[in-house]
Design a protein around this motif. Sequence first.
Motif, mmCIF file in Angstrom:
data_model
loop_
_atom_site.group_PDB
_atom_site.id
_atom_site.type_symbol
_atom_site.label_atom_id
_atom_site.label_comp_id
_atom_site.label_asym_id
_atom_site.label_seq_id
_atom_site.Cartn_x
_atom_site.Cartn_y
_atom_site.Cartn_z
ATOM 1 N N VAL A 6 0.826 -1.209 0.000
ATOM 2 C CA VAL A 6 0.000 0.000 0.000
ATOM 3 C C VAL A 6 0.857 1.254 0.000
ATOM 4 O O VAL A 6 0.605 2.187 -0.758
ATOM 5 C CB VAL A 6 -0.950 0.009 1.223
ATOM 6 N N PHE A 7 1.884 1.299 0.863
ATOM 7 C CA PHE A 7 2.654 2.530 1.082
ATOM 8 C C PHE A 7 4.040 2.528 0.464
ATOM 9 O O PHE A 7 4.724 3.546 0.491
ATOM 10 C CB PHE A 7 2.801 2.786 2.592
ATOM 11 N N GLY A 8 4.503 1.423 -0.047
ATOM 12 C CA GLY A 8 5.870 1.328 -0.536
ATOM 13 C C GLY A 8 6.800 0.951 0.610
ATOM 14 O O GLY A 8 6.366 0.596 1.697
ATOM 15 N N GLU A 9 8.070 1.037 0.366
ATOM 16 C CA GLU A 9 9.065 0.715 1.392
ATOM 17 C C GLU A 9 9.227 1.940 2.292
ATOM 18 O O GLU A 9 9.542 3.025 1.823
ATOM 19 C CB GLU A 9 10.389 0.358 0.711
ATOM 20 N N LEU A 10 9.012 1.761 3.590
ATOM 21 C CA LEU A 10 8.963 2.895 4.503
ATOM 22 C C LEU A 10 9.563 2.500 5.851
ATOM 23 O O LEU A 10 9.249 1.444 6.382
ATOM 24 C CB LEU A 10 7.499 3.294 4.679
ATOM 25 N N THR A 11 10.432 3.351 6.367
ATOM 26 C CA THR A 11 11.049 3.142 7.676
ATOM 27 C C THR A 11 11.052 4.472 8.416
ATOM 28 O O THR A 11 11.205 5.531 7.808
ATOM 29 C CB THR A 11 12.497 2.620 7.517
ATOM 30 N N VAL A 12 10.881 4.405 9.750
ATOM 31 C CA VAL A 12 10.847 5.617 10.567
ATOM 32 C C VAL A 12 11.712 5.420 11.810
ATOM 33 O O VAL A 12 11.712 4.350 12.397
ATOM 34 C CB VAL A 12 9.404 6.013 10.953
ATOM 35 N N LYS A 32 12.178 10.826 11.773
ATOM 36 C CA LYS A 32 12.465 10.890 10.338
ATOM 37 C C LYS A 32 11.845 9.665 9.696
ATOM 38 O O LYS A 32 12.014 8.550 10.171
ATOM 39 C CB LYS A 32 13.966 10.893 10.063
ATOM 40 N N LEU A 33 11.120 9.905 8.632
ATOM 41 C CA LEU A 33 10.500 8.848 7.859
ATOM 42 C C LEU A 33 11.131 8.857 6.480
ATOM 43 O O LEU A 33 11.200 9.919 5.850
ATOM 44 C CB LEU A 33 9.000 9.132 7.773
ATOM 45 N N VAL A 34 11.639 7.717 6.034
ATOM 46 C CA VAL A 34 12.176 7.604 4.673
ATOM 47 C C VAL A 34 11.295 6.630 3.900
ATOM 48 O O VAL A 34 10.823 5.630 4.444
ATOM 49 C CB VAL A 34 13.660 7.162 4.637
ATOM 50 N N VAL A 35 11.076 6.943 2.640
ATOM 51 C CA VAL A 35 10.134 6.148 1.849
ATOM 52 C C VAL A 35 10.601 5.992 0.408
ATOM 53 O O VAL A 35 11.184 6.908 -0.172
ATOM 54 C CB VAL A 35 8.704 6.768 1.913
ATOM 55 N N GLN A 36 10.359 4.814 -0.117
ATOM 56 C CA GLN A 36 10.496 4.529 -1.544
ATOM 57 C C GLN A 36 9.090 4.160 -2.003
ATOM 58 O O GLN A 36 8.566 3.112 -1.651
ATOM 59 C CB GLN A 36 11.472 3.382 -1.781
ATOM 60 N N TYR A 37 8.451 5.068 -2.707
ATOM 61 C CA TYR A 37 7.069 4.871 -3.132
ATOM 62 C C TYR A 37 6.961 3.757 -4.168
ATOM 63 O O TYR A 37 7.903 3.510 -4.907
ATOM 64 C CB TYR A 37 6.512 6.161 -3.741
ATOM 65 N N PRO A 38 5.792 3.111 -4.245
ATOM 66 C CA PRO A 38 5.573 2.157 -5.331
ATOM 67 C C PRO A 38 5.598 2.907 -6.671
ATOM 68 O O PRO A 38 5.413 4.126 -6.716
ATOM 69 C CB PRO A 38 4.187 1.579 -5.044
ATOM 70 N N GLY A 39 5.809 2.173 -7.728
ATOM 71 C CA GLY A 39 5.876 2.797 -9.046
ATOM 72 C C GLY A 39 4.517 3.198 -9.580
ATOM 73 O O GLY A 39 3.473 2.921 -8.984
ATOM 74 N N GLY A 40 4.550 3.873 -10.702
ATOM 75 C CA GLY A 40 3.335 4.211 -11.429
ATOM 76 C C GLY A 40 2.574 5.398 -10.875
ATOM 77 O O GLY A 40 3.053 6.138 -10.013
ATOM 78 N N VAL A 41 1.375 5.556 -11.397
ATOM 79 C CA VAL A 41 0.521 6.681 -11.041
ATOM 80 C C VAL A 41 0.169 6.638 -9.551
ATOM 81 O O VAL A 41 0.149 7.662 -8.878
ATOM 82 C CB VAL A 41 -0.765 6.695 -11.907
ATOM 83 N N GLN A 45 2.903 8.077 -7.549
ATOM 84 C CA GLN A 45 2.944 9.528 -7.702
ATOM 85 C C GLN A 45 1.881 10.202 -6.843
ATOM 86 O O GLN A 45 2.136 11.215 -6.196
ATOM 87 C CB GLN A 45 2.786 9.917 -9.173
ATOM 88 N N LEU A 46 0.688 9.636 -6.827
ATOM 89 C CA LEU A 46 -0.380 10.188 -5.986
ATOM 90 C C LEU A 46 -0.026 10.062 -4.511
ATOM 91 O O LEU A 46 -0.241 10.991 -3.725
ATOM 92 C CB LEU A 46 -1.707 9.485 -6.271
ATOM 93 N N LEU A 47 0.533 8.931 -4.132
ATOM 94 C CA LEU A 47 0.940 8.711 -2.747
ATOM 95 C C LEU A 47 2.016 9.712 -2.324
ATOM 96 O O LEU A 47 2.006 10.210 -1.203
ATOM 97 C CB LEU A 47 1.440 7.279 -2.587
ATOM 98 N N SER A 48 2.908 10.050 -3.246
ATOM 99 C CA SER A 48 3.983 11.001 -2.920
ATOM 100 C C SER A 48 3.442 12.412 -2.652
ATOM 101 O O SER A 48 4.102 13.212 -1.999
ATOM 102 C CB SER A 48 5.039 11.045 -4.031
#
Length: 174
Positions: free
Chosen positions: A111-117, A134-143, A146-149
């Motif tokens: 749902v959220f991609g790769e995320l660590t806090v 601090k939260l670091v994230v690698q969002y899933p690909g595609g549209v 982009q919306l999640l970002s």
Amino acid sequence: MSTSTTWGTSARERTIAYPCDKYVAQPRAAYYRGVTVNAPAAAVFRWLCQLRVAPYSYDWLDNGGRRSPRKLTPGADKLAVGQQVMTIFELVEFAADQHITLKLRSRSQRVFGELTVSYLIVPLAAHRCRLLAKLVVQYPGGVYGQLLSVGLPWGDLLMMRRQLLNFKALAEAS
């Protein structure tokens, strides 16, 4: 930098090495949050351990309407790597009175991609410290990614701001 990405933190605090940095190989974004707490680091850390019990943000939204405890839960401070935290996270690293680092569990990554806090405690004096996140994230690909970002920074700001302010109030009252 926008408030949605840097609430309550200084430029210097955003240059600190956080433990979460090593758990996402190529983060696409980082979000910083921080509050000053008029309590010792040990008291703040003990409240952070309560994340094993409840999320401490908006309970009606992320805790099924159940109120996060306002008293310390016995045993919640017995941390071990691999423990489930706030339902969707796993404890990946901690140091007593210093930090707790959580990684999104694999089923939630869909749902959220790769995320660590990381929740980092920086002592300022005997009874005063900064609680930084601090939260670091690698969002899933595609549209969808982009919306999640666009949405995640604001959603995280709303939820984590409440969470940090709750921990501040609880630690200061204890």
